[in-house]
Scaffold this motif. Structure first.
Motif, mmCIF file in Angstrom:
data_model
loop_
_atom_site.group_PDB
_atom_site.id
_atom_site.type_symbol
_atom_site.label_atom_id
_atom_site.label_comp_id
_atom_site.label_asym_id
_atom_site.label_seq_id
_atom_site.Cartn_x
_atom_site.Cartn_y
_atom_site.Cartn_z
ATOM 1 N N SER A 23 0.829 -1.209 0.000
ATOM 2 C CA SER A 23 0.000 0.000 0.000
ATOM 3 C C SER A 23 0.860 1.254 0.000
ATOM 4 C CB SER A 23 -0.934 0.005 1.215
ATOM 5 O OG SER A 23 -1.852 -1.063 1.167
ATOM 6 N N TRP A 77 -3.614 -2.113 -6.697
ATOM 7 C CA TRP A 77 -4.710 -1.913 -5.742
ATOM 8 C C TRP A 77 -5.742 -3.027 -5.815
ATOM 9 C CZ3 TRP A 77 -3.610 0.521 -1.783
ATOM 10 C CH2 TRP A 77 -2.998 1.770 -1.761
ATOM 11 N N ASN A 103 -6.320 -4.724 -2.307
ATOM 12 C CA ASN A 103 -7.643 -4.654 -1.681
ATOM 13 C C ASN A 103 -8.294 -6.029 -1.568
ATOM 14 O OD1 ASN A 103 -7.531 -1.847 -1.341
ATOM 15 N ND2 ASN A 103 -8.307 -1.464 -3.396
ATOM 16 N N SER A 104 -8.037 -6.902 -2.544
ATOM 17 C CA SER A 104 -8.556 -8.275 -2.458
ATOM 18 C C SER A 104 -7.924 -9.015 -1.291
ATOM 19 C CB SER A 104 -8.291 -9.028 -3.770
ATOM 20 O OG SER A 104 -8.952 -8.418 -4.853
ATOM 21 N N CYS A 108 -9.389 -7.746 1.888
ATOM 22 C CA CYS A 108 -10.720 -8.323 2.135
ATOM 23 C C CYS A 108 -10.601 -9.651 2.875
ATOM 24 C CB CYS A 108 -11.457 -8.540 0.807
ATOM 25 S SG CYS A 108 -12.092 -7.039 0.038
ATOM 26 N N PHE A 146 -13.794 -2.763 1.697
ATOM 27 C CA PHE A 146 -12.700 -3.074 0.783
ATOM 28 C C PHE A 146 -13.181 -3.803 -0.466
ATOM 29 C CE2 PHE A 146 -9.999 -1.508 4.012
ATOM 30 C CZ PHE A 146 -8.769 -1.268 3.422
ATOM 31 N N TYR A 197 -13.744 -1.050 -2.602
ATOM 32 C CA TYR A 197 -12.453 -0.587 -3.106
ATOM 33 C C TYR A 197 -11.990 -1.402 -4.316
ATOM 34 C CZ TYR A 197 -11.560 2.352 1.034
ATOM 35 O OH TYR A 197 -11.599 3.311 2.003
ATOM 36 N N VAL A 198 -12.213 -2.719 -4.267
ATOM 37 C CA VAL A 198 -11.823 -3.579 -5.391
ATOM 38 C C VAL A 198 -12.573 -3.158 -6.650
ATOM 39 C CG1 VAL A 198 -11.870 -5.919 -6.327
ATOM 40 C CG2 VAL A 198 -11.200 -5.555 -3.944
ATOM 41 N N SER A 250 -11.326 0.124 -7.877
ATOM 42 C CA SER A 250 -10.004 -0.018 -8.490
ATOM 43 C C SER A 250 -10.122 -0.519 -9.926
ATOM 44 C CB SER A 250 -9.140 -0.983 -7.668
ATOM 45 O OG SER A 250 -8.913 -0.483 -6.368
#
Length: 207
Positions: A135, A153, A157-158, A161, A176, A179-180, A183
């Motif tokens: 990150s 990302w 993010n995966s 999770c 998250f 977020y995936v 992304s």
């Protein structure tokens, strides 16, 4: 369901504001909007204070880094805009990325081993270190408008999770997952922007 309700009830208004601003950061970044960095600055500042209050100094330090990078990102993108190059998106060669990934994996393992000498962090400690270090690295790529940052990302993010779900943090896991998806949208939007810029360039230089 009880876990979700418990997490929701435990969230403070500051946490809610920080989460919304974090989502806005990703959305604005995907749109190449410089205001993403203001959202990141405020969100990360809030999280820095929150994590410090709950005795999570490493997470607090990570978010303090995000605060600094938000200032740097604003300055970097502002310079690009002043040069009227706001659509310029960069690529780094695959060999550069492979070397960076290998180095970050080794650094994550080394950091985890070091921490594990004093604390029994187990398997998830390695994943936690990897997510944190990648990150930090990928945030720098965003400030430089490197297209591949979105690919990083997606995987970061995966992994996050899985990490948060394994710890029973279902609300954070849901965040998250968003977020995936964002992304994926960011990767699509930046590629479209780059293709449009390439088309304009080819038109200008066409004989």
């Amino acid at each position: 369901m009880d876990n979700i309700l418990n997490e929701l009830s435990a969230m403070t208004s500051l946490e809610f504001i920080a989460a919304i601003l974090a989502l806005l950061y990703v959305w604005f970044a995907a749109r190449q909007n410089i205001w993403c960095w203001l959202c990141a600055f405020i969100s990360s500042s809030i999280y820095t204070w929150i994590f410090w209050q709950v005795a999570l100094p490493f997470q607090s330090a990570l978010n303090l880094y995000y605060v600094i990078m938000a200032v740097f990102g604003w300055w970097s993108w502002r310079g690009i805009q002043n040069q009227k190059q706001q659509s310029v998106i960069r690529h780094f060669p695959i060999t550069w990325h492979l070397a960076a990934i290998a180095g970050l994996i080794l650094l994550s393992i080394g950091l985890s081993h070091y921490v594990n000498d004093t604390h029994d962090i187990g398997y998830f400690g390695y994943l936690d270190a990897g997510v944190a270090l990648f990150s930090v690295f990928t945030t720098f790529l965003v400030t430089q408008k490197v297209l591949e940052n979105w690919i990083y990302w997606i995987f970061i993010n995966s992994a996050a999770c899985y990490l948060y779900a394994s710890q029973g943090l279902l609300f954070t896991t849901g965040l998250f997952i968003i977020y995936v998806v964002m992304s994926l949208y960011g990767l699509y939007a930046w590629r479209c922007s780059q293709n449009a810029a390439d088309d304009i360039s080819s038109t200008h230089f066409a004989p």
